[in-house]
Scaffold this motif. Structure first.
Motif, PDB file in Angstrom:
ATOM      1  N   ARG A   1       0.845  -1.213   0.000  1.00 33.33           N
ATOM      2  CA  ARG A   1       0.000   0.000   0.000  1.00 33.33           C
ATOM      3  C   ARG A   1       0.870   1.248   0.000  1.00 33.33           C
ATOM      4  O   ARG A   1       0.527   2.252  -0.642  1.00 33.33           O
ATOM      5  CB  ARG A   1      -0.915  -0.009   1.230  1.00 33.33           C
ATOM      6  CG  ARG A   1      -1.892   1.172   1.270  1.00 33.33           C
ATOM      7  CD  ARG A   1      -2.829   1.133   0.088  1.00 33.33           C
ATOM      8  NE  ARG A   1      -3.739   2.283   0.061  1.00 33.33           N
ATOM      9  CZ  ARG A   1      -3.449   3.444  -0.519  1.00 33.33           C
ATOM     10  NH1 ARG A   1      -2.262   3.617  -1.111  1.00 33.33           N
ATOM     11  NH2 ARG A   1      -4.326   4.436  -0.533  1.00 33.33           N
ATOM     12  N   VAL A   2       1.987   1.195   0.711  1.00 36.16           N
ATOM     13  CA  VAL A   2       2.937   2.311   0.702  1.00 36.16           C
ATOM     14  C   VAL A   2       3.475   2.523  -0.705  1.00 36.16           C
ATOM     15  O   VAL A   2       3.567   3.655  -1.198  1.00 36.16           O
ATOM     16  CB  VAL A   2       4.091   2.045   1.690  1.00 36.16           C
ATOM     17  CG1 VAL A   2       5.208   3.072   1.492  1.00 36.16           C
ATOM     18  CG2 VAL A   2       3.594   2.064   3.122  1.00 36.16           C
ATOM     19  N   ARG A   3       3.802   1.416  -1.356  1.00 33.45           N
ATOM     20  CA  ARG A   3       4.332   1.505  -2.721  1.00 33.45           C
ATOM     21  C   ARG A   3       3.312   2.131  -3.673  1.00 33.45           C
ATOM     22  O   ARG A   3       3.665   2.941  -4.536  1.00 33.45           O
ATOM     23  CB  ARG A   3       4.726   0.107  -3.206  1.00 33.45           C
ATOM     24  CG  ARG A   3       5.401   0.092  -4.569  1.00 33.45           C
ATOM     25  CD  ARG A   3       5.880  -1.308  -4.894  1.00 33.45           C
ATOM     26  NE  ARG A   3       6.541  -1.361  -6.194  1.00 33.45           N
ATOM     27  CZ  ARG A   3       7.107  -2.456  -6.710  1.00 33.45           C
ATOM     28  NH1 ARG A   3       7.095  -3.585  -6.018  1.00 33.45           N
ATOM     29  NH2 ARG A   3       7.693  -2.406  -7.900  1.00 33.45           N
ATOM     30  N   ILE A   4       2.055   1.758  -3.521  1.00 29.21           N
ATOM     31  CA  ILE A   4       0.992   2.338  -4.346  1.00 29.21           C
ATOM     32  C   ILE A   4       0.866   3.840  -4.079  1.00 29.21           C
ATOM     33  O   ILE A   4       0.697   4.645  -5.005  1.00 29.21           O
ATOM     34  CB  ILE A   4      -0.350   1.629  -4.071  1.00 29.21           C
ATOM     35  CG1 ILE A   4      -0.310   0.199  -4.589  1.00 29.21           C
ATOM     36  CG2 ILE A   4      -1.508   2.388  -4.711  1.00 29.21           C
ATOM     37  CD1 ILE A   4      -1.512  -0.641  -4.192  1.00 29.21           C
ATOM     38  N   ALA A   5       0.962   4.217  -2.804  1.00 30.48           N
ATOM     39  CA  ALA A   5       0.839   5.627  -2.433  1.00 30.48           C
ATOM     40  C   ALA A   5       1.957   6.460  -3.057  1.00 30.48           C
ATOM     41  O   ALA A   5       1.712   7.528  -3.641  1.00 30.48           O
ATOM     42  CB  ALA A   5       0.859   5.767  -0.911  1.00 30.48           C
ATOM     43  N   VAL A   6       3.186   5.984  -2.929  1.00 30.49           N
ATOM     44  CA  VAL A   6       4.318   6.712  -3.496  1.00 30.49           C
ATOM     45  C   VAL A   6       4.203   6.754  -5.021  1.00 30.49           C
ATOM     46  O   VAL A   6       4.467   7.793  -5.653  1.00 30.49           O
ATOM     47  CB  VAL A   6       5.650   6.062  -3.067  1.00 30.49           C
ATOM     48  CG1 VAL A   6       6.831   6.731  -3.753  1.00 30.49           C
ATOM     49  CG2 VAL A   6       5.811   6.157  -1.551  1.00 30.49           C
ATOM     50  N   SER A   7       3.770   5.655  -5.621  1.00 30.13           N
ATOM     51  CA  SER A   7       3.566   5.624  -7.072  1.00 30.13           C
ATOM     52  C   SER A   7       2.524   6.643  -7.500  1.00 30.13           C
ATOM     53  O   SER A   7       2.642   7.256  -8.570  1.00 30.13           O
ATOM     54  CB  SER A   7       3.123   4.222  -7.511  1.00 30.13           C
ATOM     55  OG  SER A   7       4.118   3.260  -7.251  1.00 30.13           O
ATOM     56  N   SER A   8       1.517   6.850  -6.666  1.00 28.49           N
ATOM     57  CA  SER A   8       0.464   7.821  -6.984  1.00 28.49           C
ATOM     58  C   SER A   8       1.012   9.234  -7.060  1.00 28.49           C
ATOM     59  O   SER A   8       0.564  10.044  -7.881  1.00 28.49           O
ATOM     60  CB  SER A   8      -0.649   7.749  -5.928  1.00 28.49           C
ATOM     61  OG  SER A   8      -1.277   6.482  -5.934  1.00 28.49           O
ATOM     62  N   PHE A   9       1.988   9.540  -6.210  1.00 24.76           N
ATOM     63  CA  PHE A   9       2.594  10.872  -6.253  1.00 24.76           C
ATOM     64  C   PHE A   9       3.460  11.033  -7.498  1.00 24.76           C
ATOM     65  O   PHE A   9       3.499  12.117  -8.092  1.00 24.76           O
ATOM     66  CB  PHE A   9       3.396  11.121  -4.980  1.00 24.76           C
ATOM     67  CG  PHE A   9       2.551  11.571  -3.826  1.00 24.76           C
ATOM     68  CD1 PHE A   9       2.468  12.913  -3.490  1.00 24.76           C
ATOM     69  CD2 PHE A   9       1.811  10.662  -3.085  1.00 24.76           C
ATOM     70  CE1 PHE A   9       1.674  13.337  -2.433  1.00 24.76           C
ATOM     71  CE2 PHE A   9       1.004  11.068  -2.027  1.00 24.76           C
ATOM     72  CZ  PHE A   9       0.935  12.414  -1.701  1.00 24.76           C
TER      73      PHE A   9
ATOM     74  N   GLY B   1      -6.025  19.099 -12.243  1.00 26.36           N
ATOM     75  CA  GLY B   1      -5.664  19.558 -10.909  1.00 26.36           C
ATOM     76  C   GLY B   1      -6.502  18.886  -9.834  1.00 26.36           C
ATOM     77  O   GLY B   1      -5.981  18.481  -8.789  1.00 26.36           O
ATOM     78  N   VAL B   2      -7.787  18.745 -10.088  1.00 27.54           N
ATOM     79  CA  VAL B   2      -8.685  18.080  -9.134  1.00 27.54           C
ATOM     80  C   VAL B   2      -8.301  16.603  -8.992  1.00 27.54           C
ATOM     81  O   VAL B   2      -8.266  16.054  -7.884  1.00 27.54           O
ATOM     82  CB  VAL B   2     -10.153  18.214  -9.578  1.00 27.54           C
ATOM     83  CG1 VAL B   2     -11.059  17.331  -8.729  1.00 27.54           C
ATOM     84  CG2 VAL B   2     -10.598  19.667  -9.487  1.00 27.54           C
ATOM     85  N   ILE B   3      -8.006  15.946 -10.118  1.00 25.84           N
ATOM     86  CA  ILE B   3      -7.583  14.541 -10.075  1.00 25.84           C
ATOM     87  C   ILE B   3      -6.319  14.390  -9.231  1.00 25.84           C
ATOM     88  O   ILE B   3      -6.201  13.465  -8.413  1.00 25.84           O
ATOM     89  CB  ILE B   3      -7.343  14.006 -11.497  1.00 25.84           C
ATOM     90  CG1 ILE B   3      -8.670  13.913 -12.265  1.00 25.84           C
ATOM     91  CG2 ILE B   3      -6.667  12.630 -11.460  1.00 25.84           C
ATOM     92  CD1 ILE B   3      -8.507  13.565 -13.729  1.00 25.84           C
ATOM     93  N   THR B   4      -5.388  15.312  -9.408  1.00 22.87           N
ATOM     94  CA  THR B   4      -4.136  15.265  -8.645  1.00 22.87           C
ATOM     95  C   THR B   4      -4.394  15.448  -7.153  1.00 22.87           C
ATOM     96  O   THR B   4      -3.805  14.742  -6.321  1.00 22.87           O
ATOM     97  CB  THR B   4      -3.177  16.357  -9.142  1.00 22.87           C
ATOM     98  OG1 THR B   4      -2.947  16.197 -10.549  1.00 22.87           O
ATOM     99  CG2 THR B   4      -1.840  16.280  -8.413  1.00 22.87           C
ATOM    100  N   LEU B   5      -5.258  16.370  -6.800  1.00 24.17           N
ATOM    101  CA  LEU B   5      -5.585  16.579  -5.386  1.00 24.17           C
ATOM    102  C   LEU B   5      -6.268  15.350  -4.786  1.00 24.17           C
ATOM    103  O   LEU B   5      -6.047  15.028  -3.610  1.00 24.17           O
ATOM    104  CB  LEU B   5      -6.478  17.807  -5.235  1.00 24.17           C
ATOM    105  CG  LEU B   5      -5.812  19.157  -5.547  1.00 24.17           C
ATOM    106  CD1 LEU B   5      -6.823  20.294  -5.408  1.00 24.17           C
ATOM    107  CD2 LEU B   5      -4.608  19.405  -4.645  1.00 24.17           C
ATOM    108  N   LEU B   6      -7.081  14.665  -5.569  1.00 26.10           N
ATOM    109  CA  LEU B   6      -7.713  13.437  -5.092  1.00 26.10           C
ATOM    110  C   LEU B   6      -6.668  12.346  -4.861  1.00 26.10           C
ATOM    111  O   LEU B   6      -6.753  11.589  -3.878  1.00 26.10           O
ATOM    112  CB  LEU B   6      -8.753  12.954  -6.101  1.00 26.10           C
ATOM    113  CG  LEU B   6     -10.044  13.784  -6.179  1.00 26.10           C
ATOM    114  CD1 LEU B   6     -10.929  13.280  -7.313  1.00 26.10           C
ATOM    115  CD2 LEU B   6     -10.804  13.739  -4.855  1.00 26.10           C
TER     116      LEU B   6
END
Length: 275
Positions: free
Chosen positions: A30-38, A191-196
């Motif tokens: 889950r951490v890996r997914i989170a960092v990948s999202s950024f 921008g909204v997608i990025t904030l989500l």
């Protein structure tokens, strides 16, 4: 052969919290997914800007010389922030800086769509470059920490996510052109997608206490490591070619190839597919 021993000097030196080091594999994933999202959010914002350069050029009635000068504001912003990004990450933590910088990166993207003259666009790109560099340092620090948790090489997958985001941004740009949406509304949506992405993933970023190195007295001028010099030359050539594709492929397809409608950014899309 290049000597790469100096690379170890650039590794993140922070101490990762024990709760992360002892976490189960499911949580680490889950951490890996989170960092990948950024990484994805950063790549998506940049590709979104690049995909609409031809439209903004037409809207502001810019010549090639004008556009080239304005685009120079982005790397100037990156260079301005380069001296401070590492220090800010060390002082406040990459998990905090990556949230702030990506949020501001998305905000600066939306403001680019509001530019009505050359100086406004140049100023917007300058701040776009500032927060882009800050985010680049912070997110890659997060990538290094996550790689340490997995104890295997996964950094390439993060950079692959960035490239995939670029490809996605190009496809979204094609869709927005087909719908005749202005750059501003296009940028707002992204921008909204990025904030989500930030909202759903910030809790899973790696928290680490950065180690502050004691400043060493150095000579004002000293001979650089030749391995670093040659890597710099290679990097310069690669980034120069990449930057030209990012900034000018859309213009080339519009003015030279005379591609119709949404196909104007086809060159950029093809580049991101190969990347």
């Amino acid at each position: 052969m290049l000597r790469l021993n100096f690379i170890g000097n650039f590794r993140a030196q922070g101490k990762i919290k024990k709760s992360f080091r002892n976490a189960k594999l499911s949580y680490l994933n889950r951490v890996r997914i989170a960092v990948s999202s950024f990484y994805f959010g950063m790549g998506l914002c940049f590709a979104t800007w690049a995909s609409r350069i031809p439209d903004i050029r037409v809207a502001l009635q810019l010549s090639d010389a004008d556009l080239g000068s304005i685009l120079f504001a982005l790397p100037v912003g990156q260079l301005t922030m380069m001296a401070f990004s590492g220090k800010l990450v060390t002082r406040y933590g990459s998990h905090r800086l990556v949230i702030l910088s990506l949020s501001m990166y998305a905000f600066c993207l939306t403001n680019l769509g509001l530019a009505t003259n050359a100086w406004q666009l140049a100023l917007g790109l300058y701040f776009f470059g500032i927060f882009g560099n800050m985010n680049n340092i912070a997110v890659n620090t997060q990538g290094v920490y996550t790689e340490q948790l997995f104890k295997k090489t996964i950094m390439a997958s993060f950079h692959g996510v960035w490239s995939f985001a670029g490809f996605t941004g190009a496809l979204v740009g094609l869709g927005m052109l087909a719908l005749n949406l202005t750059p501003y509304y296009h940028f707002i949506i992204v921008g909204v997608i990025t904030l989500l992405l930030i909202a759903f993933n910030y809790k899973f970023l790696v928290k680490a206490k950065e180690k502050r190195k004691v400043a060493e007295k150095k000579k004002l001028f000293s001979k650089p490591d030749m391995s670093l010099v040659w890597l710099g030359i290679i990097g310069f050539g690669s980034m120069a070619s990449e930057g030209i594709m990012f900034d000018w492929s859309g213009i080339y397809f519009k003015d030279i190839v005379e591609a119709p409608g949404p196909l104007i950014i086809l060159g950029y899309t093809s580049f991101m597919i190969m990347k």
